[in-house]
Enzyme design. Structure first.
Site, mmCIF file in Angstrom:
data_model
loop_
_atom_site.group_PDB
_atom_site.id
_atom_site.type_symbol
_atom_site.label_atom_id
_atom_site.label_comp_id
_atom_site.label_asym_id
_atom_site.label_seq_id
_atom_site.Cartn_x
_atom_site.Cartn_y
_atom_site.Cartn_z
ATOM 1 N N ARG A 1 11.319 -1.892 11.072
ATOM 2 C CA ARG A 1 10.205 -1.467 11.926
ATOM 3 C C ARG A 1 10.038 -2.488 13.044
ATOM 4 O O ARG A 1 10.058 -3.686 12.775
ATOM 5 C CB ARG A 1 8.914 -1.384 11.091
ATOM 6 C CG ARG A 1 8.544 0.048 10.713
ATOM 7 C CD ARG A 1 7.436 0.130 9.713
ATOM 8 N NE ARG A 1 6.201 -0.531 10.102
ATOM 9 C CZ ARG A 1 5.073 -0.487 9.391
ATOM 10 N NH1 ARG A 1 5.036 0.189 8.256
ATOM 11 N NH2 ARG A 1 3.996 -1.107 9.794
ATOM 12 N N ARG B 1 -0.431 -8.922 13.540
ATOM 13 C CA ARG B 1 -0.998 -8.006 12.540
ATOM 14 C C ARG B 1 -1.828 -8.758 11.500
ATOM 15 O O ARG B 1 -2.885 -8.281 11.086
ATOM 16 C CB ARG B 1 0.125 -7.217 11.850
ATOM 17 C CG ARG B 1 0.715 -6.144 12.762
ATOM 18 C CD ARG B 1 2.088 -5.713 12.309
ATOM 19 N NE ARG B 1 2.076 -5.041 11.028
ATOM 20 C CZ ARG B 1 3.146 -4.935 10.230
ATOM 21 N NH1 ARG B 1 4.300 -5.487 10.597
ATOM 22 N NH2 ARG B 1 3.061 -4.289 9.092
ATOM 23 N N ARG C 1 11.722 -5.937 4.790
ATOM 24 C CA ARG C 1 11.569 -4.477 4.672
ATOM 25 C C ARG C 1 12.572 -3.753 5.573
ATOM 26 O O ARG C 1 12.797 -4.137 6.712
ATOM 27 C CB ARG C 1 10.158 -4.043 5.063
ATOM 28 C CG ARG C 1 10.029 -2.502 5.102
ATOM 29 C CD ARG C 1 8.620 -2.023 5.108
ATOM 30 N NE ARG C 1 7.851 -2.558 6.207
ATOM 31 C CZ ARG C 1 6.536 -2.404 6.336
ATOM 32 N NH1 ARG C 1 5.859 -1.720 5.434
ATOM 33 N NH2 ARG C 1 5.910 -2.926 7.361
ATOM 34 N N LYS D 1 0.834 -1.211 0.000
ATOM 35 C CA LYS D 1 0.000 0.000 0.000
ATOM 36 C C LYS D 1 0.869 1.262 0.000
ATOM 37 O O LYS D 1 0.684 2.165 -0.800
ATOM 38 C CB LYS D 1 -0.935 0.020 1.236
ATOM 39 C CG LYS D 1 -1.825 -1.202 1.360
ATOM 40 C CD LYS D 1 -2.747 -1.115 2.576
ATOM 41 C CE LYS D 1 -2.036 -1.094 3.917
ATOM 42 N NZ LYS D 1 -1.293 -2.340 4.235
ATOM 43 N N ARG E 1 -9.812 0.618 9.308
ATOM 44 C CA ARG E 1 -9.309 -0.719 9.572
ATOM 45 C C ARG E 1 -10.285 -1.587 10.352
ATOM 46 O O ARG E 1 -9.956 -2.723 10.678
ATOM 47 C CB ARG E 1 -8.045 -0.586 10.403
ATOM 48 C CG ARG E 1 -6.772 -0.696 9.584
ATOM 49 C CD ARG E 1 -5.710 -0.762 10.596
ATOM 50 N NE ARG E 1 -4.489 -1.352 10.291
ATOM 51 C CZ ARG E 1 -3.492 -0.826 9.611
ATOM 52 N NH1 ARG E 1 -3.640 0.298 8.981
ATOM 53 N NH2 ARG E 1 -2.356 -1.432 9.534
HETATM 54 P P1 AP5 Z 1 4.839 -1.572 1.866
HETATM 55 O O1 AP5 Z 1 4.478 -0.770 0.666
HETATM 56 O O2 AP5 Z 1 5.594 -0.908 2.944
HETATM 57 O O3 AP5 Z 1 3.535 -2.335 2.426
HETATM 58 P P2 AP5 Z 1 2.258 -1.781 3.199
HETATM 59 O O4 AP5 Z 1 1.068 -2.413 2.573
HETATM 60 O O5 AP5 Z 1 2.290 -0.309 3.297
HETATM 61 O O6 AP5 Z 1 2.494 -2.514 4.592
HETATM 62 P P3 AP5 Z 1 2.470 -1.921 6.085
HETATM 63 O O7 AP5 Z 1 3.253 -2.889 6.904
HETATM 64 O O8 AP5 Z 1 2.865 -0.501 6.120
HETATM 65 O O9 AP5 Z 1 0.967 -2.084 6.391
HETATM 66 P P4 AP5 Z 1 0.314 -2.038 7.765
HETATM 67 O O10 AP5 Z 1 -1.081 -1.841 7.362
HETATM 68 O O11 AP5 Z 1 0.564 -3.211 8.626
HETATM 69 O O12 AP5 Z 1 1.082 -0.875 8.534
HETATM 70 P P5 AP5 Z 1 0.647 0.586 8.944
HETATM 71 O O13 AP5 Z 1 1.842 1.424 8.941
HETATM 72 O O14 AP5 Z 1 -0.539 1.018 8.178
HETATM 73 O O15 AP5 Z 1 5.666 -2.852 1.342
HETATM 74 C C1 AP5 Z 1 6.177 -3.819 2.242
HETATM 75 C C2 AP5 Z 1 7.543 -4.296 1.748
HETATM 76 O O16 AP5 Z 1 7.396 -4.963 0.494
HETATM 77 C C3 AP5 Z 1 8.560 -3.169 1.487
HETATM 78 O O17 AP5 Z 1 9.842 -3.627 1.807
HETATM 79 C C4 AP5 Z 1 8.442 -2.908 -0.032
HETATM 80 O O18 AP5 Z 1 9.650 -2.419 -0.581
HETATM 81 C C5 AP5 Z 1 8.112 -4.300 -0.547
HETATM 82 N N1 AP5 Z 1 7.223 -4.298 -1.726
HETATM 83 C C6 AP5 Z 1 6.168 -3.467 -1.947
HETATM 84 N N2 AP5 Z 1 5.560 -3.788 -3.117
HETATM 85 C C7 AP5 Z 1 6.241 -4.869 -3.620
HETATM 86 C C8 AP5 Z 1 6.095 -5.666 -4.796
HETATM 87 N N3 AP5 Z 1 5.113 -5.442 -5.679
HETATM 88 N N4 AP5 Z 1 6.960 -6.689 -4.975
HETATM 89 C C9 AP5 Z 1 7.947 -6.931 -4.087
HETATM 90 N N5 AP5 Z 1 8.161 -6.211 -2.971
HETATM 91 C C10 AP5 Z 1 7.298 -5.184 -2.727
HETATM 92 O O19 AP5 Z 1 0.154 0.351 10.446
HETATM 93 C C11 AP5 Z 1 1.070 0.029 11.468
HETATM 94 C C12 AP5 Z 1 0.368 -0.015 12.815
HETATM 95 O O20 AP5 Z 1 -0.168 1.272 13.128
HETATM 96 C C13 AP5 Z 1 -0.832 -0.974 12.922
HETATM 97 O O21 AP5 Z 1 -0.445 -2.300 13.193
HETATM 98 C C14 AP5 Z 1 -1.605 -0.341 14.086
HETATM 99 O O22 AP5 Z 1 -0.987 -0.627 15.310
HETATM 100 C C15 AP5 Z 1 -1.435 1.152 13.789
HETATM 101 N N6 AP5 Z 1 -2.490 1.671 12.909
HETATM 102 C C16 AP5 Z 1 -2.337 2.214 11.669
HETATM 103 N N7 AP5 Z 1 -3.520 2.584 11.156
HETATM 104 C C17 AP5 Z 1 -4.446 2.264 12.085
HETATM 105 C C18 AP5 Z 1 -5.861 2.372 12.121
HETATM 106 N N8 AP5 Z 1 -6.562 2.873 11.090
HETATM 107 N N9 AP5 Z 1 -6.500 1.932 13.250
HETATM 108 C C19 AP5 Z 1 -5.831 1.420 14.295
HETATM 109 N N10 AP5 Z 1 -4.485 1.274 14.308
HETATM 110 C C20 AP5 Z 1 -3.805 1.687 13.211
HETATM 111 MG MG MG Z 2 2.493 1.063 4.907
#
Ligand code: AP5
Ligand code: MG
Length: 210
Positions: free
Chosen positions: A157, A168, A124, A15, A90
């Site tokens: 991270r 997660r 990552r 994402k 979420r």
């Molecule tokens: P990346 O693009 O970083 O993936 P992502 O989908 O953004 O994954 P996240 O881990 O950021 O998602 P998340 O939803 O768990 O975390 P968030 O920060 O929102 O890609 C991942 C890796 O793959 C990278 O190394 C990239 O280079 C590689 N890659 C990407 N595309 C690729 C491809 N096509 N092929 C190969 N490699 C590829 O949330 C974190 C925490 O915050 C949550 O757990 C929660 O505690 C809190 N939080 C956030 N939002 C909320 C909410 N709305 N409500 C409650 N808690 C929340």
């Molecule tokens: Mg992300």
């Protein structure tokens, strides 16, 4: 034309990677609640301190905190012409709340096999200074362990460690996946295949938006 887009998908689906490019292209802000919460945690604000433990453990941060931080961000002038919400909503309560304070035109869901997610997350790495995201196997930095832009030592991270990743993925399946049906029923859901290279995913994303 306004673009009010939601990215819905499991951790590691890509994402954030896709959001950075797309937001730049459309001239809208990329609003990741994960990034906003991590920035608040790093700044040690009261909200950030409270969120930090939940993030590290891989649990959702309580809705009231997330809603507060997002609501504030959406009030900034740059969000008037549209926004790309990455990682919000979420759960059903957040989706209902969002419906009351901001419009959504399209929800893009990232479909991907769980095995690929675990691999992407464990490989990552991120620059703690400029937040550029790398991947040891698919998008490595030019110099090992250093950010291409500013040479800072890359970090993992804390929630990309195996125990937090397991939590997660479970939280996603239980609390976030029901939103697929929620938005499908409202005719807002546009699923894309999120496997393959970032360029392949980017092309599918562009077709889903046209
Ligand atoms: P990346 O693009 O970083 O993936 P992502 O989908 O953004 O994954 P996240 O881990 O950021 O998602 P998340 O939803 O768990 O975390 P968030 O920060 O929102 O890609 C991942 C890796 O793959 C990278 O190394 C990239 O280079 C590689 N890659 C990407 N595309 C690729 C491809 N096509 N092929 C190969 N490699 C590829 O949330 C974190 C925490 O915050 C949550 O757990 C929660 O505690 C809190 N939080 C956030 N939002 C909320 C909410 N709305 N409500 C409650 N808690 C929340
Ligand atoms: Mg992300």
């Amino acid at each position: 034309m306004t673009h009010r887009i939601v990215f819905l998908g499991p951790p590691g689906a890509g994402k954030g990677t896709q959001a950075v490019e797309l937001a730049r292209e459309l001239g809208i802000p990329h609003l990741s609640t994960g990034d906003l919460l991590r920035a608040a945690a790093a700044a040690r604000t009261p909200l950030g301190v409270e969120a930090d433990g939940h993030i590290r453990a891989g649990r959702l941060v309580p809705d009231d905190l997330v809603l507060r931080i997002l609501h504030e961000r959406l009030e900034q002038p740059d969000a008037r012409a549209g926004y790309l919400l990455d990682g919000f909503p979420r759960n059903l309560a957040q989706a209902e709340a969002l419906g009351k304070f901001a419009a959504v035109d399209r929800v893009i869901s990232f479909d991907i096999a769980p095995e690929l997610l675990v691999r992407r997350l464990s490989d990552r790495r991120m620059c703690p200074k400029c937040h550029t995201v790398y991947n040891l196997s698919t998008l490595p930095p030019k110099v090992p362990d250093r950010c291409d832009r500013d040479g800072t030592v890359l970090e993992q991270r804390p929630d990309d460690r195996p125990e937090a990743v397991a939590t997660r993925l479970k939280v996603y399946a239980e609390q976030t996946a029901p939103l697929l049906e929620y938005y499908r029923a409202r005719h807002l859901l546009y699923p894309i295949d999120a496997s393959g290279t970032p360029a392949e995913v980017a092309a599918r994303l562009r077709s889903a938006l046209h």
